[in-house]
Design a protein around this motif. Structure first.
Motif, PDB file in Angstrom:
ATOM      1  N   LYS A  29       0.848  -1.186   0.000  1.00 57.88           N
ATOM      2  CA  LYS A  29       0.000   0.000   0.000  1.00 57.88           C
ATOM      3  C   LYS A  29       0.888   1.243   0.000  1.00 57.88           C
ATOM      4  O   LYS A  29       1.810   1.346   0.796  1.00 57.88           O
ATOM      5  N   LEU A  30       0.604   2.172  -0.926  1.00 58.56           N
ATOM      6  CA  LEU A  30       1.386   3.401  -1.011  1.00 58.56           C
ATOM      7  C   LEU A  30       0.825   4.456  -0.068  1.00 58.56           C
ATOM      8  O   LEU A  30      -0.392   4.619   0.027  1.00 58.56           O
ATOM      9  N   PRO A  31       1.694   5.200   0.577  1.00 58.08           N
ATOM     10  CA  PRO A  31       1.217   6.293   1.426  1.00 58.08           C
ATOM     11  C   PRO A  31       0.530   7.371   0.583  1.00 58.08           C
ATOM     12  O   PRO A  31       0.912   7.612  -0.564  1.00 58.08           O
ATOM     13  N   VAL A  32      -0.455   8.039   1.152  1.00 61.26           N
ATOM     14  CA  VAL A  32      -1.190   9.090   0.443  1.00 61.26           C
ATOM     15  C   VAL A  32      -0.237  10.185  -0.021  1.00 61.26           C
ATOM     16  O   VAL A  32      -0.373  10.702  -1.131  1.00 61.26           O
ATOM     17  N   LYS A  33       0.737  10.534   0.799  1.00 63.44           N
ATOM     18  CA  LYS A  33       1.693  11.581   0.427  1.00 63.44           C
ATOM     19  C   LYS A  33       2.410  11.243  -0.878  1.00 63.44           C
ATOM     20  O   LYS A  33       2.605  12.111  -1.732  1.00 63.44           O
ATOM     21  N   LEU A  34       2.801   9.999  -1.038  1.00 62.00           N
ATOM     22  CA  LEU A  34       3.502   9.581  -2.250  1.00 62.00           C
ATOM     23  C   LEU A  34       2.563   9.627  -3.459  1.00 62.00           C
ATOM     24  O   LEU A  34       2.950  10.058  -4.549  1.00 62.00           O
ATOM     25  N   LYS A  35       1.317   9.202  -3.277  1.00 56.29           N
ATOM     26  CA  LYS A  35       0.336   9.269  -4.361  1.00 56.29           C
ATOM     27  C   LYS A  35       0.124  10.705  -4.816  1.00 56.29           C
ATOM     28  O   LYS A  35       0.089  10.992  -6.021  1.00 56.29           O
ATOM     29  N   LEU A  36      -0.027  11.611  -3.850  1.00 62.04           N
ATOM     30  CA  LEU A  36      -0.249  13.024  -4.184  1.00 62.04           C
ATOM     31  C   LEU A  36       0.946  13.603  -4.932  1.00 62.04           C
ATOM     32  O   LEU A  36       0.784  14.302  -5.939  1.00 62.04           O
ATOM     33  N   SER A  37       2.138  13.312  -4.451  1.00 62.25           N
ATOM     34  CA  SER A  37       3.342  13.806  -5.110  1.00 62.25           C
ATOM     35  C   SER A  37       3.450  13.273  -6.535  1.00 62.25           C
ATOM     36  O   SER A  37       3.781  14.014  -7.467  1.00 62.25           O
ATOM     37  N   ALA A  38       3.149  12.000  -6.727  1.00 60.96           N
ATOM     38  CA  ALA A  38       3.195  11.403  -8.068  1.00 60.96           C
ATOM     39  C   ALA A  38       2.148  12.032  -8.984  1.00 60.96           C
ATOM     40  O   ALA A  38       2.406  12.261 -10.176  1.00 60.96           O
TER      41      ALA A  38
ATOM     42  N   TRP B  10      -9.045  14.263   0.088  1.00 61.09           N
ATOM     43  CA  TRP B  10     -10.343  14.259   0.775  1.00 61.09           C
ATOM     44  C   TRP B  10     -10.554  12.977   1.576  1.00 61.09           C
ATOM     45  O   TRP B  10     -11.087  12.988   2.671  1.00 61.09           O
ATOM     46  N   THR B  11     -10.138  11.858   0.991  1.00 60.42           N
ATOM     47  CA  THR B  11     -10.357  10.548   1.624  1.00 60.42           C
ATOM     48  C   THR B  11      -9.131  10.078   2.409  1.00 60.42           C
ATOM     49  O   THR B  11      -8.967   8.879   2.633  1.00 60.42           O
ATOM     50  N   TRP B  12      -8.285  11.007   2.800  1.00 58.28           N
ATOM     51  CA  TRP B  12      -7.061  10.683   3.559  1.00 58.28           C
ATOM     52  C   TRP B  12      -7.456   9.842   4.762  1.00 58.28           C
ATOM     53  O   TRP B  12      -8.321  10.231   5.541  1.00 58.28           O
ATOM     54  N   PRO B  13      -6.835   8.673   4.947  1.00 61.53           N
ATOM     55  CA  PRO B  13      -7.206   7.802   6.076  1.00 61.53           C
ATOM     56  C   PRO B  13      -6.986   8.492   7.432  1.00 61.53           C
ATOM     57  O   PRO B  13      -5.996   9.184   7.620  1.00 61.53           O
ATOM     58  N   LYS B  14      -7.923   8.292   8.297  1.00 62.53           N
ATOM     59  CA  LYS B  14      -7.817   8.847   9.649  1.00 62.53           C
ATOM     60  C   LYS B  14      -7.101   7.834  10.541  1.00 62.53           C
ATOM     61  O   LYS B  14      -7.284   6.637  10.400  1.00 62.53           O
ATOM     62  N   GLN B  15      -6.309   8.341  11.456  1.00 61.49           N
ATOM     63  CA  GLN B  15      -5.608   7.465  12.408  1.00 61.49           C
ATOM     64  C   GLN B  15      -6.469   7.397  13.667  1.00 61.49           C
ATOM     65  O   GLN B  15      -6.926   8.410  14.174  1.00 61.49           O
ATOM     66  N   GLU B  16      -6.693   6.176  14.135  1.00 62.82           N
ATOM     67  CA  GLU B  16      -7.500   5.991  15.337  1.00 62.82           C
ATOM     68  C   GLU B  16      -6.744   6.467  16.571  1.00 62.82           C
ATOM     69  O   GLU B  16      -5.530   6.258  16.672  1.00 62.82           O
TER      70      GLU B  16
ATOM     71  N   ARG C 222      -3.449  17.865   3.609  1.00 54.29           N
ATOM     72  CA  ARG C 222      -4.793  17.558   3.112  1.00 54.29           C
ATOM     73  C   ARG C 222      -5.493  18.826   2.627  1.00 54.29           C
ATOM     74  O   ARG C 222      -6.025  18.877   1.528  1.00 54.29           O
ATOM     75  N   ARG C 223      -5.482  19.878   3.450  1.00 55.83           N
ATOM     76  CA  ARG C 223      -6.159  21.133   3.087  1.00 55.83           C
ATOM     77  C   ARG C 223      -5.531  21.780   1.857  1.00 55.83           C
ATOM     78  O   ARG C 223      -6.237  22.247   0.961  1.00 55.83           O
ATOM     79  N   VAL C 224      -4.202  21.816   1.817  1.00 51.51           N
ATOM     80  CA  VAL C 224      -3.500  22.450   0.693  1.00 51.51           C
ATOM     81  C   VAL C 224      -3.774  21.691  -0.603  1.00 51.51           C
ATOM     82  O   VAL C 224      -4.027  22.299  -1.653  1.00 51.51           O
ATOM     83  N   ASN C 225      -3.758  20.363  -0.550  1.00 51.25           N
ATOM     84  CA  ASN C 225      -4.019  19.571  -1.760  1.00 51.25           C
ATOM     85  C   ASN C 225      -5.462  19.686  -2.222  1.00 51.25           C
ATOM     86  O   ASN C 225      -5.714  19.741  -3.433  1.00 51.25           O
TER      87      ASN C 225
END
Length: 173
Positions: free
Chosen positions: A45-54, A165-171, A121-124
């Motif tokens: 699973k790729l981190p959201v940060k890496l997906k956004l950067s790509a 928008w759908t960034w996973p939340k940490q419990e 998240r907000r900036v993206n």
């Protein structure tokens, strides 16, 4: 058994257990290739940060190629050399605004990895939405290849907004 050295067997001599072992080996080989439990490629699973950067990197490549191919439109270079830009006369102010418009996605490649999750998240979401609108406005009044790039860029910036928008939340612990 004349002419036979000690330990040698005739090819016609077959021991029943040897035959069964060979058959069992072929069955195991066939089962291993047909098995639903065969090893599959790892797909981490790729981190959201890496997906956004790509995604921002892909957007920038599309911008660069679309602008490059636009130079091949008849009369484009002549208009540029005469001092005409995409919307008006070319001035330092127009070039600064155009540079800012292109610098933001370039910087987002790095910021998508470097910023903390909440700000990231907000900036993206903000810039992904803004650039989706900008692309829809600028690409819709152009040649077919620019419209094609516009569709790709809208999908990419739309995915930026979606992943942010759908960034996973940490419990909480």
């Amino acid at each position: 058994m004349a002419g036979k050295e000690k330990g040698e067997q005739n090819s016609t001599d077959s021991h029943p257990t040897t035959h069964l072992r060979i058959v069992a080996s072929f069955k195991n080989l066939r089962c291993a290739t047909e098995s639903p439990n065969k090893p599959v490629l790892s797909d981490p699973k790729l981190p959201v940060k890496l997906k956004l950067s790509a995604l921002w990197t892909s957007v920038m490549f599309c911008y660069i190629y679309a602008d490059y191919f636009e130079l091949f439109k008849p009369g484009k270079l002549e208009r540029m050399m005469a001092g005409n830009g995409p919307f008006s006369q070319t001035t330092q102010g127009v070039l600064v605004v155009a540079s800012l418009v292109l610098a933001i996605p370039s910087v987002m490649i790095f910021l998508s990895i470097a910023l903390k999750a909440t700000v990231n998240r907000r900036v993206n979401i903000t810039f992904g939405s803004l650039y989706t609108v900008i692309i829809m406005f600028t690409a819709s009044r152009n040649w077919a290849f620019m419209k094609m790039y516009g569709v790709v860029e809208v999908v990419l910036t739309g995915l930026v907004v979606w992943y942010a928008w759908t960034w996973p939340k940490q419990e909480a612990d």
